[in-house]
Design a protein around this motif. Structure first.
Motif, PDB file in Angstrom:
ATOM      1  N   SER A  90       1.015 -36.366   9.098  1.00  0.00           N
ATOM      2  CA  SER A  90       1.239 -34.940   9.263  1.00  0.00           C
ATOM      3  C   SER A  90       0.032 -34.194   8.703  1.00  0.00           C
ATOM      4  N   TYR A 111       5.073 -32.284  17.548  1.00  0.00           N
ATOM      5  CA  TYR A 111       4.532 -33.642  17.418  1.00  0.00           C
ATOM      6  C   TYR A 111       3.464 -33.857  18.479  1.00  0.00           C
ATOM      7  N   VAL A 128       3.425 -35.693  13.269  1.00  0.00           N
ATOM      8  CA  VAL A 128       4.696 -34.962  13.252  1.00  0.00           C
ATOM      9  C   VAL A 128       4.509 -33.749  12.352  1.00  0.00           C
ATOM     10  N   SER A 130       6.680 -30.557  10.960  1.00  0.00           N
ATOM     11  CA  SER A 130       8.085 -30.140  10.896  1.00  0.00           C
ATOM     12  C   SER A 130       8.292 -28.659  10.623  1.00  0.00           C
ATOM     13  N   TYR A 153      11.109 -33.698  13.909  1.00  0.00           N
ATOM     14  CA  TYR A 153      11.064 -34.901  13.076  1.00  0.00           C
ATOM     15  C   TYR A 153      11.307 -36.099  13.982  1.00  0.00           C
TER      16      TYR A 153
END
Length: 206
Positions: A90, A111, A128, A130, A153
């Protein structure tokens, strides 16, 4: 982020050719509570600030002015060396990806699939992100549009595969667990929008 150089290459201003794929044993030996290690040329900074790229090899991360970028060959070498199938990372939001438009896929959906195994085309490096509606509190039209981005997620589901399927892809991605079972991981993404913000409160005395 993810991806890192070896400790020898991270110590000081190493020449570009000294950048190599790191080892998990180096991560286990880290002292992760020292903030000053999060900047400069070292493994902690690389874990935080490194980014996948479409180019091969490991190169200096000029956009961030620190750390590295790593190509699909470097991520594959790291995963294969440690018998891993996928890297989830991330710390690179929609605004950061905007700066690499045309080079890497955007993360507006929460993503992105950044690298894939060459033989099976299955994901090997996935970003990813979030936080939906990111970044916030911006004024330009481009940045304001980013407020509508989704968060996501990942959901990983193991899937046992036939021996012939495993052998057909064994030249690239490792498919066996530590118990020797042939397995792959299906990856799905749960996406969501940002919750509406409550109305602001005015404070006349301020």
């Amino acid at each position: 982020a993810s991806g890192f150089r070896t400790g020898a290459a991270a110590a000081g201003a190493a020449p570009q050719e000294a950048l190599q794929v790191g080892q998990l044993k180096e991560l286990r030996a880290l002292q992760r509570t020292r903030y000053e290690d999060a900047v400069g040329a070292n493994i902690v900074a690389d874990l935080l600030w490194s980014d996948p790229c479409a180019r091969t090899g490991i190169t200096a991360n000029e956009r961030r002015s620190m750390s590295i970028t790593y190509g699909p060959d470097a991520s594959a070498a790291f995963l294969k060396a440690h018998r891993l199938l996928m890297m989830l990372r991330s710390h690179e939001g929609p605004d950061a990806r905007d700066q690499r438009h045309g080079e890497m896929p955007d993360v507006d959906a929460g993503y992105s699939i950044d690298h894939r195994w060459p033989d099976s085309n299955e994901p090997s490096v996935v970003t990813v992100f979030s936080a939906p509606a990111y970044p916030q509190f911006k004024s330009s039209k481009k940045q304001e549009a980013a407020r509508n981005t989704l968060g996501a997620y990942a959901v990983l589901t193991p899937r046992e595969i036939a021996a012939e399927e495993a052998s057909s892809s064994s030249s690239s991605s490792p498919n066996k667990t530590s118990s020797g079972v042939n397995v792959k991981w299906d990856i799905d993404f749960v996406q969501y929008e940002a919750a509406p913000r409550p109305p602001g409160i005015k404070y006349p005395h301020l």
